[in-house]
Design a protein around this motif. Sequence first.
Motif, PDB file in Angstrom:
ATOM      1  N   TYR A  13      -9.344   0.253   5.684  1.00  0.00           N
ATOM      2  CA  TYR A  13      -7.894   0.448   5.834  1.00  0.00           C
ATOM      3  C   TYR A  13      -7.342  -0.152   7.130  1.00  0.00           C
ATOM      4  O   TYR A  13      -6.308   0.293   7.627  1.00  0.00           O
ATOM      5  CB  TYR A  13      -7.500   1.927   5.740  1.00  0.00           C
ATOM      6  CG  TYR A  13      -7.983   2.596   4.479  1.00  0.00           C
ATOM      7  CD1 TYR A  13      -7.528   2.172   3.234  1.00  0.00           C
ATOM      8  CD2 TYR A  13      -8.892   3.630   4.535  1.00  0.00           C
ATOM      9  CE1 TYR A  13      -7.973   2.773   2.075  1.00  0.00           C
ATOM     10  CE2 TYR A  13      -9.345   4.245   3.375  1.00  0.00           C
ATOM     11  CZ  TYR A  13      -8.881   3.809   2.160  1.00  0.00           C
ATOM     12  OH  TYR A  13      -9.329   4.410   1.016  1.00  0.00           O
ATOM     13  N   ALA A  14      -8.001  -1.152   7.684  1.00  0.00           N
ATOM     14  CA  ALA A  14      -7.530  -1.772   8.928  1.00  0.00           C
ATOM     15  C   ALA A  14      -6.162  -2.416   8.737  1.00  0.00           C
ATOM     16  O   ALA A  14      -5.322  -2.377   9.634  1.00  0.00           O
ATOM     17  CB  ALA A  14      -8.543  -2.804   9.423  1.00  0.00           C
ATOM     18  N   THR A  15      -5.918  -3.004   7.573  1.00  0.00           N
ATOM     19  CA  THR A  15      -4.622  -3.649   7.325  1.00  0.00           C
ATOM     20  C   THR A  15      -3.503  -2.614   7.297  1.00  0.00           C
ATOM     21  O   THR A  15      -2.443  -2.833   7.894  1.00  0.00           O
ATOM     22  CB  THR A  15      -4.666  -4.438   6.009  1.00  0.00           C
ATOM     23  OG1 THR A  15      -5.705  -5.414   6.099  1.00  0.00           O
ATOM     24  CG2 THR A  15      -3.346  -5.128   5.729  1.00  0.00           C
ATOM     25  N   ALA A  16      -3.726  -1.509   6.623  1.00  0.00           N
ATOM     26  CA  ALA A  16      -2.698  -0.457   6.578  1.00  0.00           C
ATOM     27  C   ALA A  16      -2.436   0.099   7.973  1.00  0.00           C
ATOM     28  O   ALA A  16      -1.276   0.316   8.356  1.00  0.00           O
ATOM     29  CB  ALA A  16      -3.134   0.656   5.634  1.00  0.00           C
ATOM     30  N   ARG A  17      -3.503   0.302   8.758  1.00  0.00           N
ATOM     31  CA  ARG A  17      -3.315   0.791  10.125  1.00  0.00           C
ATOM     32  C   ARG A  17      -2.548  -0.228  10.958  1.00  0.00           C
ATOM     33  O   ARG A  17      -1.708   0.139  11.787  1.00  0.00           O
ATOM     34  CB  ARG A  17      -4.669   1.104  10.765  1.00  0.00           C
ATOM     35  CG  ARG A  17      -5.284   2.373  10.281  1.00  0.00           C
ATOM     36  CD  ARG A  17      -6.455   2.784  11.146  1.00  0.00           C
ATOM     37  NE  ARG A  17      -7.500   1.784  11.200  1.00  0.00           N
ATOM     38  CZ  ARG A  17      -8.521   1.698  10.358  1.00  0.00           C
ATOM     39  NH1 ARG A  17      -8.618   2.569   9.368  1.00  0.00           N
ATOM     40  NH2 ARG A  17      -9.438   0.763  10.494  1.00  0.00           N
ATOM     41  N   HIS A  18      -2.833  -1.517  10.744  1.00  0.00           N
ATOM     42  CA  HIS A  18      -2.130  -2.549  11.498  1.00  0.00           C
ATOM     43  C   HIS A  18      -0.634  -2.532  11.178  1.00  0.00           C
ATOM     44  O   HIS A  18       0.193  -2.664  12.072  1.00  0.00           O
ATOM     45  CB  HIS A  18      -2.714  -3.929  11.168  1.00  0.00           C
ATOM     46  CG  HIS A  18      -1.937  -5.045  11.783  1.00  0.00           C
ATOM     47  ND1 HIS A  18      -2.082  -5.405  13.101  1.00  0.00           N
ATOM     48  CD2 HIS A  18      -0.973  -5.860  11.282  1.00  0.00           C
ATOM     49  CE1 HIS A  18      -1.258  -6.398  13.372  1.00  0.00           C
ATOM     50  NE2 HIS A  18      -0.582  -6.686  12.286  1.00  0.00           N
ATOM     51  N   ALA A  25       2.696 -11.041   8.389  1.00  0.00           N
ATOM     52  CA  ALA A  25       2.504 -12.478   8.566  1.00  0.00           C
ATOM     53  C   ALA A  25       1.652 -12.804   9.789  1.00  0.00           C
ATOM     54  O   ALA A  25       0.858 -13.747   9.762  1.00  0.00           O
ATOM     55  CB  ALA A  25       3.859 -13.173   8.679  1.00  0.00           C
ATOM     56  N   PHE A  26       1.790 -12.038  10.848  1.00  0.00           N
ATOM     57  CA  PHE A  26       1.061 -12.309  12.077  1.00  0.00           C
ATOM     58  C   PHE A  26      -0.172 -11.415  12.239  1.00  0.00           C
ATOM     59  O   PHE A  26      -0.731 -11.341  13.326  1.00  0.00           O
ATOM     60  CB  PHE A  26       1.987 -12.167  13.289  1.00  0.00           C
ATOM     61  CG  PHE A  26       2.988 -13.275  13.363  1.00  0.00           C
ATOM     62  CD1 PHE A  26       2.612 -14.530  13.802  1.00  0.00           C
ATOM     63  CD2 PHE A  26       4.295 -13.070  12.977  1.00  0.00           C
ATOM     64  CE1 PHE A  26       3.527 -15.567  13.867  1.00  0.00           C
ATOM     65  CE2 PHE A  26       5.219 -14.095  13.036  1.00  0.00           C
ATOM     66  CZ  PHE A  26       4.831 -15.355  13.479  1.00  0.00           C
ATOM     67  N   ARG A  60      -4.555  -9.419  15.351  1.00  0.00           N
ATOM     68  CA  ARG A  60      -5.885  -8.804  15.307  1.00  0.00           C
ATOM     69  C   ARG A  60      -6.842  -9.523  16.251  1.00  0.00           C
ATOM     70  O   ARG A  60      -7.557  -8.885  17.036  1.00  0.00           O
ATOM     71  CB  ARG A  60      -6.397  -8.855  13.869  1.00  0.00           C
ATOM     72  CG  ARG A  60      -7.668  -8.133  13.640  1.00  0.00           C
ATOM     73  CD  ARG A  60      -8.012  -8.204  12.135  1.00  0.00           C
ATOM     74  NE  ARG A  60      -9.406  -8.020  11.961  1.00  0.00           N
ATOM     75  CZ  ARG A  60     -10.337  -8.956  12.148  1.00  0.00           C
ATOM     76  NH1 ARG A  60      -9.987 -10.157  12.491  1.00  0.00           N
ATOM     77  NH2 ARG A  60     -11.605  -8.689  11.987  1.00  0.00           N
ATOM     78  N   ALA A  61      -6.851 -10.849  16.195  1.00  0.00           N
ATOM     79  CA  ALA A  61      -7.727 -11.634  17.076  1.00  0.00           C
ATOM     80  C   ALA A  61      -7.367 -11.398  18.543  1.00  0.00           C
ATOM     81  O   ALA A  61      -8.254 -11.264  19.397  1.00  0.00           O
ATOM     82  CB  ALA A  61      -7.626 -13.116  16.732  1.00  0.00           C
ATOM     83  N   PRO A  86     -15.468 -10.129  19.981  1.00  0.00           N
ATOM     84  CA  PRO A  86     -15.264 -11.479  19.434  1.00  0.00           C
ATOM     85  C   PRO A  86     -14.023 -11.534  18.545  1.00  0.00           C
ATOM     86  O   PRO A  86     -13.769 -10.625  17.753  1.00  0.00           O
ATOM     87  CB  PRO A  86     -16.523 -11.737  18.614  1.00  0.00           C
ATOM     88  CG  PRO A  86     -17.466 -10.635  18.894  1.00  0.00           C
ATOM     89  CD  PRO A  86     -16.726  -9.535  19.571  1.00  0.00           C
ATOM     90  N   ALA A  87     -13.260 -12.605  18.660  1.00  0.00           N
ATOM     91  CA  ALA A  87     -12.015 -12.754  17.898  1.00  0.00           C
ATOM     92  C   ALA A  87     -12.263 -12.852  16.405  1.00  0.00           C
ATOM     93  O   ALA A  87     -11.392 -12.498  15.608  1.00  0.00           O
ATOM     94  CB  ALA A  87     -11.240 -13.972  18.378  1.00  0.00           C
TER      95      ALA A  87
END
Length: 124
Positions: free
Chosen positions: A36-41, A83-84, A89-90, A99-100
């Motif tokens: 769920y990293a995308t939802a948290r982001h 979009a970003f 994240r990197a 590491p990126a």
Amino acid sequence: MKRRRPTPWQWIGYAFGRRLPDSLRDWVREDLTGRYATARHIVRGLVPFTPLFAAFLLFPGELWLRGSMILLAVLLALFYTAAFLPMNRAHRLTAHGLPADLENPARARRRADERARYAARYPH
């Protein structure tokens, strides 16, 4: 004792782009690459916009008009946050000494399995 999660104030600072202490590096890794990293982001990306959303409530006019302004702002914020996502994240990973190109281990394993199946099916 090592803290497992940031405090609410640390998390708000993290949402605005601040670096967390090194003791929370494992939490950052899990936050940015875990399930769920995308939802948290996306949730984290909307936090800096909340003062703007609140300010739209103070504008004069009908409630539906102010609600429409907030809805438009939320949609734009969602679009830019999504979009970003890879670049943000990197940046967060490198800011915390990671590491990126770090990714979810399960996703990396699935990708390696898919490549192996493809190579076995279509040899050169």
